[in-house]
Motif scaffolding. Structure first.
Motif, PDB file in Angstrom:
ATOM      1  N   ASP A 171       0.872  -1.134   0.017  1.00  0.00           N
ATOM      2  CA  ASP A 171       0.016   0.016  -0.154  1.00  0.00           C
ATOM      3  C   ASP A 171       0.799   1.092  -0.014  1.00  0.00           C
ATOM      4  O   ASP A 171       1.503   1.536   0.928  1.00  0.00           O
ATOM      5  CB  ASP A 171      -0.953   0.126   1.338  1.00  0.00           C
ATOM      6  CG  ASP A 171      -1.712   1.298   1.362  1.00  0.00           C
ATOM      7  OD1 ASP A 171      -1.738   1.971   0.397  1.00  0.00           O
ATOM      8  OD2 ASP A 171      -2.613   1.146   2.077  1.00  0.00           O
ATOM      9  N   SER A 187       0.766   4.222   2.640  1.00  0.00           N
ATOM     10  CA  SER A 187       1.231   4.120   3.951  1.00  0.00           C
ATOM     11  C   SER A 187       2.675   4.642   4.068  1.00  0.00           C
ATOM     12  O   SER A 187       3.228   5.063   3.263  1.00  0.00           O
ATOM     13  CB  SER A 187       1.329   2.533   4.292  1.00  0.00           C
ATOM     14  OG  SER A 187       2.187   1.897   3.440  1.00  0.00           O
ATOM     15  N   SER A 243      -2.273   9.155  11.531  1.00  0.00           N
ATOM     16  CA  SER A 243      -3.488   9.260  10.223  1.00  0.00           C
ATOM     17  C   SER A 243      -4.888   9.649  10.839  1.00  0.00           C
ATOM     18  O   SER A 243      -4.865   9.831  12.085  1.00  0.00           O
ATOM     19  CB  SER A 243      -3.516   7.529  10.202  1.00  0.00           C
ATOM     20  OG  SER A 243      -4.246   6.868  11.139  1.00  0.00           O
ATOM     21  N   GLU A 251      -3.876   6.228  13.959  1.00  0.00           N
ATOM     22  CA  GLU A 251      -2.551   5.307  13.925  1.00  0.00           C
ATOM     23  C   GLU A 251      -1.483   6.166  14.247  1.00  0.00           C
ATOM     24  O   GLU A 251      -1.310   7.209  13.507  1.00  0.00           O
ATOM     25  CB  GLU A 251      -2.420   4.378  12.523  1.00  0.00           C
ATOM     26  CG  GLU A 251      -1.287   3.651  12.713  1.00  0.00           C
ATOM     27  CD  GLU A 251      -1.016   3.043  11.189  1.00  0.00           C
ATOM     28  OE1 GLU A 251       0.064   2.462  10.940  1.00  0.00           O
ATOM     29  OE2 GLU A 251      -1.970   3.243  10.399  1.00  0.00           O
ATOM     30  N   ALA A 286      -0.851   9.245   0.599  1.00  0.00           N
ATOM     31  CA  ALA A 286      -0.886   9.052   1.976  1.00  0.00           C
ATOM     32  C   ALA A 286      -1.418  10.303   2.623  1.00  0.00           C
ATOM     33  O   ALA A 286      -1.016  11.309   2.105  1.00  0.00           O
ATOM     34  CB  ALA A 286       0.334   8.568   2.552  1.00  0.00           C
ATOM     35  N   TRP A 299      -1.370  12.001   6.470  1.00  0.00           N
ATOM     36  CA  TRP A 299      -0.821  11.833   7.760  1.00  0.00           C
ATOM     37  C   TRP A 299      -0.441  13.432   8.338  1.00  0.00           C
ATOM     38  O   TRP A 299      -0.346  14.230   7.549  1.00  0.00           O
ATOM     39  CB  TRP A 299       0.528  11.164   7.635  1.00  0.00           C
ATOM     40  CG  TRP A 299       0.601   9.961   7.172  1.00  0.00           C
ATOM     41  CD1 TRP A 299       0.692   9.275   6.053  1.00  0.00           C
ATOM     42  CD2 TRP A 299       0.489   8.651   8.272  1.00  0.00           C
ATOM     43  NE1 TRP A 299       0.473   8.068   6.035  1.00  0.00           N
ATOM     44  CE2 TRP A 299       0.541   7.611   7.473  1.00  0.00           C
ATOM     45  CE3 TRP A 299       0.203   8.473   9.787  1.00  0.00           C
ATOM     46  CZ2 TRP A 299       0.207   6.460   7.881  1.00  0.00           C
ATOM     47  CZ3 TRP A 299       0.064   7.149  10.113  1.00  0.00           C
ATOM     48  CH2 TRP A 299       0.255   6.063   9.284  1.00  0.00           C
TER      49      TRP A 299
END
Length: 227
Positions: A3, A6, A187, A191, A207, A209
């Protein structure tokens, strides 16, 4: 497939591969994801040999050992950019392991090998937009030491005072090696991934973040930002 949205710890990824090779262009373990514009992999080298022509702009980061390209030495936690079309002789100490990032694009007029010096002088650079911050605006500095002919692939050094930035989507691929400090990425689901000085990791395009640093951070970065 991995992925690519990530964060990938590249040292952990590289630890799975122990075999060595004497072929600079084929001694690779590819990070499998679906994007043919960029290739990211681990190289495990030992010995020496020639490369008559590098097929694409390439960044190398040394995880273990030492590699020399046309007599330009690069050791652990150091990086070097090599432009497409470059011919060179390489030499690697026993057990050398590298991260390679290669991007297809137009060739520069003159092929070069450029080391990324972590002690390069830095100049003030733009901080994150105020609307994304939840505290004081940080003081940021940076230096881009190399840029591809089309400007989409580039690398250098960046540093900043502490700050917290809300989650945002990355519109580029970014390799980071933390030279100093630590940072936690958070995240949208909560996360958390924390990286410390010495770590090397990749954030994939798409991604989302947040950035949370409570101390001064200095990093080596390499970015591919497709048009």
């Amino acid at each position: 497939m991995t992925d690519i949205r990530s964060i990938i710890n590249l040292r952990d990824f590289a630890e799975n591969f122990l075999d060595l090779s004497e072929d600079f262009l084929t001694s690779r373990h590819v990070l499998p994801f679906l994007d043919d514009r960029i290739a990211i992999d681990v190289m495990a080298l030992s010995g020496s040999g020639p490369v008559t022509r590098l097929p694409a702009d390439t960044f190398l980061f040394v995880l273990e050992g030492h590699v020399s390209l046309n007599g330009i030495g690069t050791g652990v936690n150091e990086g070097v950019m090599i432009t497409a079309g470059m011919a060179f002789d390489w030499k690697a100490s026993a057990g050398t392991k590298l991260i390679r990032i290669q991007v297809q694009g137009p060739e520069s007029a003159v092929p070069v090998i450029v080391g990324i010096d972590t002690d390069v002088p830095l100049s003030p650079s733009s901080p994150p937009p105020v609307a994304l911050l939840t505290g004081p605006t940080p003081d940021c500095e940076s230096s881009v030491v190399w840029r591809s002919a089309d400007g989409q692939f580039y690398g250098g050094i960046w540093a900043s005072t502490p700050y917290y930035r809300r989650p945002v989507p990355y519109v580029h691929y970014e390799f980071m090696h933390l030279c100093e400090g630590n940072v936690t990425f958070v995240s949208e689901e909560g996360e958390r991934q924390t990286f410390n000085a010495g770590d090397a990791f990749l954030i994939g395009r798409g991604a989302v973040w947040a950035w949370d640093s409570e101390c001064h951070v200095k990093k080596m970065f390499v970015i591919f930002r497709p048009a």
